[in-house]
Design an enzyme around this catalytic site. Structure first.
Site, PDB file in Angstrom:
ATOM      1  N   HIS A   1      58.641  67.370  -3.523  1.00  0.00           N
ATOM      2  CA  HIS A   1      59.152  68.729  -3.560  1.00  0.00           C
ATOM      3  C   HIS A   1      58.351  69.488  -4.617  1.00  0.00           C
ATOM      4  O   HIS A   1      58.544  69.296  -5.812  1.00  0.00           O
ATOM      5  CB  HIS A   1      60.641  68.727  -3.901  1.00  0.00           C
ATOM      6  CG  HIS A   1      61.287  70.066  -3.719  1.00  0.00           C
ATOM      7  ND1 HIS A   1      60.559  71.237  -3.592  1.00  0.00           N
ATOM      8  CD2 HIS A   1      62.591  70.447  -3.620  1.00  0.00           C
ATOM      9  CE1 HIS A   1      61.379  72.259  -3.444  1.00  0.00           C
ATOM     10  NE2 HIS A   1      62.620  71.800  -3.453  1.00  0.00           N
TER      11      HIS A   1
ATOM     12  N   LYS B   1      57.880  67.075   2.669  1.00  0.00           N
ATOM     13  CA  LYS B   1      58.221  66.721   1.285  1.00  0.00           C
ATOM     14  C   LYS B   1      58.220  65.206   1.104  1.00  0.00           C
ATOM     15  O   LYS B   1      58.050  64.701   0.004  1.00  0.00           O
ATOM     16  CB  LYS B   1      59.590  67.282   0.904  1.00  0.00           C
ATOM     17  CG  LYS B   1      59.579  68.779   0.622  1.00  0.00           C
ATOM     18  CD  LYS B   1      60.911  69.253   0.082  1.00  0.00           C
ATOM     19  CE  LYS B   1      60.885  70.735  -0.250  1.00  0.00           C
ATOM     20  NZ  LYS B   1      60.944  71.597   0.956  1.00  0.00           N
TER      21      LYS B   1
ATOM     22  N   GLU C   1      71.092  71.438   6.716  1.00  0.00           N
ATOM     23  CA  GLU C   1      69.976  72.032   7.469  1.00  0.00           C
ATOM     24  C   GLU C   1      70.083  71.660   8.950  1.00  0.00           C
ATOM     25  O   GLU C   1      69.816  72.477   9.833  1.00  0.00           O
ATOM     26  CB  GLU C   1      68.638  71.575   6.877  1.00  0.00           C
ATOM     27  CG  GLU C   1      67.443  72.311   7.471  1.00  0.00           C
ATOM     28  CD  GLU C   1      66.145  72.090   6.698  1.00  0.00           C
ATOM     29  OE1 GLU C   1      66.124  71.221   5.790  1.00  0.00           O
ATOM     30  OE2 GLU C   1      65.159  72.784   7.004  1.00  0.00           O
TER      31      GLU C   1
ATOM     32  N   CYS D   1      62.775  77.431  -5.310  1.00  0.00           N
ATOM     33  CA  CYS D   1      62.039  76.629  -4.328  1.00  0.00           C
ATOM     34  C   CYS D   1      61.654  77.414  -3.082  1.00  0.00           C
ATOM     35  O   CYS D   1      61.006  76.875  -2.183  1.00  0.00           O
ATOM     36  CB  CYS D   1      62.860  75.405  -3.957  1.00  0.00           C
ATOM     37  SG  CYS D   1      63.301  74.473  -5.428  1.00  0.00           S
TER      38      CYS D   1
ATOM     39  N   PHE E   1      67.685  76.977  -4.757  1.00  0.00           N
ATOM     40  CA  PHE E   1      68.780  77.135  -5.713  1.00  0.00           C
ATOM     41  C   PHE E   1      68.997  78.630  -5.929  1.00  0.00           C
ATOM     42  O   PHE E   1      68.045  79.415  -5.936  1.00  0.00           O
ATOM     43  CB  PHE E   1      68.411  76.498  -7.063  1.00  0.00           C
ATOM     44  CG  PHE E   1      68.651  75.003  -7.118  1.00  0.00           C
ATOM     45  CD1 PHE E   1      69.136  74.303  -6.028  1.00  0.00           C
ATOM     46  CD2 PHE E   1      68.381  74.307  -8.286  1.00  0.00           C
ATOM     47  CE1 PHE E   1      69.359  72.926  -6.104  1.00  0.00           C
ATOM     48  CE2 PHE E   1      68.591  72.936  -8.360  1.00  0.00           C
ATOM     49  CZ  PHE E   1      69.078  72.246  -7.271  1.00  0.00           C
TER      50      PHE E   1
ATOM     51  N   HIS F   1      63.078  72.324   5.347  1.00  0.00           N
ATOM     52  CA  HIS F   1      63.163  72.285   3.881  1.00  0.00           C
ATOM     53  C   HIS F   1      63.307  70.815   3.471  1.00  0.00           C
ATOM     54  O   HIS F   1      62.667  70.376   2.536  1.00  0.00           O
ATOM     55  CB  HIS F   1      64.334  73.139   3.407  1.00  0.00           C
ATOM     56  CG  HIS F   1      64.417  73.274   1.926  1.00  0.00           C
ATOM     57  ND1 HIS F   1      63.377  73.768   1.168  1.00  0.00           N
ATOM     58  CD2 HIS F   1      65.400  72.950   1.039  1.00  0.00           C
ATOM     59  CE1 HIS F   1      63.721  73.746  -0.109  1.00  0.00           C
ATOM     60  NE2 HIS F   1      64.932  73.249  -0.214  1.00  0.00           N
TER      61      HIS F   1
END
Lengths: 379, 114
Positions: free
Chosen positions: A307, A302, A281, A138, A366, A270
């Site tokens: 996403h 997002k 975050e 991502c 990830f 994010h």
């Protein structure tokens, strides 16, 4: 896209491109009303998975009105987030295993290779400089833009098309996401106490980075300035985020930009909408910005476009630059309830006019891979 | 005595573990196997944090439970912290799911509901 961000238009809806009956989660942010034949001829379409189609459309839009002029083809490059042709893979495996197909379309391999979006852009525009794809899940397209910025800043290249594309909304891929138990059944509500997870989206986001003097010399429309890039690895958990890793990447981007954290006005987070990401975050933002943190505008787009995985960093970089250029902060949509673990100003539900001097775009992937881009308003 | 019987013999039984349902034994066996946590520690009040169970191990354990009982275990909205905070909440959720699935199956077979 600018109007969508400003109006807080949400693209999340029940999946329409295939029957999602076998999925636990039946919503996604799909690109609808897309007719490939309107943009590509039949022969070309044989070569293009949906992911490359999106990439080419975004690159055409980004490069429209740009006259490469005297720039040599070898001084122009392409760096895109690596993105497999998921729908082609899904269809061909289905044909092979479920329908016992005797043969598969001969262009299956070049259609599905993760560098295909980058290669097709280079081919269409005749860019003969470095062309490759970055793989960091991502964060892939944030890494792509960061590297592209460094290649221009170092004088290695004059112009780089960079960003990412993703088109993974198909049964096989989403069924695999189902198993991770992080998908929201209805909406993406980043930073809201009742958030229920992320929603998968698709699309492409592409920027053109060019040396400042050259762009100015030919009076190119400049939407914003690439200021810096920070990247690192948590070297910890495979999927759980780390506030220390995220904070270190933000600090690295701020340092690379040569600014003090107090000058940042906006952070495109994010903000996936999972319990763990958003609180982690927030903790990282507190660590980096300290007393300045409450003054920051922080939003997760997002919540609007979903996403978009390998394209997330590209689409969110475009959103960040549009916000800088036009003086507004896109909202965090779907927000309903304050969460003490996400106590910063996430610009809930409605866009806000704000003169932004410097903004960050966060991508945390990830594999524990973090990439943070810093952009500034055109001086 | 085979290996799996031996495991049962060394682990606490349902009453000792604080669960009142025989199926809980099978669930706890699967969790112990997937997470590598000693079965005796899997009591209702134990939190996943205390047991040091990473979220990916838990996801894998839930998958094994789904496969074992051939049932879909719905995702729990993560209102306060993780999807499951304690072994008790995880087992209770699985048992509720199993009961619901059994009721649906019974309703689908004419006459079986009675």
């Amino acid at each position: 896209m600018r109007d969508g961000l400003r109006e807080g238009r949400c693209g999340i809806a029940p999946i329409a491109s295939f029957d999602p009956a076998r999925l636990t989660v039946k919503v996604a942010a799909e690109v609808d009303d897309f007719v490939p034949e309107a943009h590509f001829d039949r022969r070309k379409l044989l070569m293009l998975d949906r992911v490359s189609q999106f990439a080419l459309l975004a690159a055409r839009e980004a490069l429209s009105g740009i006259d490469r002029g005297r720039t040599a083809p070898g001084r122009c490059g392409v760096v895109m987030g690596a993105s497999l042709g998921q729908t082609t893979i899904d269809q061909t495996y289905h044909a092979l295993y479920a329908e016992n197909a005797a043969r598969l379309p001969p262009l299956t391999i070049p259609r599905t290779m993760p560098n295909a979006p980058a290669s097709h852009i280079a081919m269409e525009f005749g860019f003969q400089g470095p062309c490759f794809a970055t793989a960091s899940a991502c964060a892939s397209s944030a890494h792509a833009i960061g590297l592209a910025g460094q290649m221009v800043a170092s004088g290695m290249l004059d112009l780089v098309v960079c960003g990412g594309s993703d088109a993974s909304i198909c049964l096989g891929y989403l069924k695999a996401w189902d198993g991770l138990r992080v998908l929201s059944p209805d909406a993406c509500r980043p930073f809201s106490r009742d958030r229920t997870g992320l929603v998968i989206g698709e699309g492409a986001g592409v920027l053109v980075l060019e040396a400042w003097d050259a762009a100015r010399a030919r009076e190119a429309p400049v939407h914003g300035e690439f200021l810096g890039f920070g990247m690192n690895a948590d070297a910890g958990d495979l999927t759980a985020p780390s506030s220390e890793g995220a904070a270190a990447a933000m600090r690295a981007a701020v340092d690379d930009a040569g600014i003090s954290p107090g000058l940042v006005d906006y952070v495109n987070a994010h903000g996936t909408g999972t319990r763990l990401n958003d609180s982690t975050e927030t903790k990282a933002l507190h660590a980096v910005f300290g007393a300045h943190a409450p003054a920051l505008a922080i939003s997760s787009t997002k919540s609007l476009h979903g996403h978009c995985l390998n394209a997330a960093g590209g689409i969110e970089a475009v959103a960040t630059v549009l916000a800088l250029r036009d003086g507004f902060v896109p909202p965090t949509s779907g927000y309903r309830e304050p969460d003490p673990d996400c106590d910063l100003d996430c610009v809930p539900n409605e866009a806000r006019d704000l003169n932004i001097g410097i903004a960050l775009s966060n991508s945390f992937a990830f594999g524990g891979l973090n990439a943070v881009l810093a952009f500034g308003r055109t001086p | 005595m085979n290996a799996s019987n031996m495991q049962h013999a060394t682990f606490p039984n349902v009453a000792q573990s604080g669960f009142g349902d025989e199926r809980a034994n099978e669930i706890l066996d699967l969790i112990a196997k997937e997470t590598g946590v000693e079965r005796a520690l899997l009591i209702p009040a134990a939190t996943l944090d205390e047991l040091g169970i990473p979220s990916l191990d838990l996801t894998q354990a839930v998958f094994e439970i789904e496969t074992h009982f051939d049932v879909e275990i719905p995702v729990v909205a993560e209102r306060d912290g993780a999807e499951f905070t304690t072994i008790g909440s995880l087992v209770a959720h699985v048992l509720t799911t199993l009961d619901r699935a059994a009721a649906l199956r019974a309703a689908a077979v004419p006459g079986a509901a009675a």
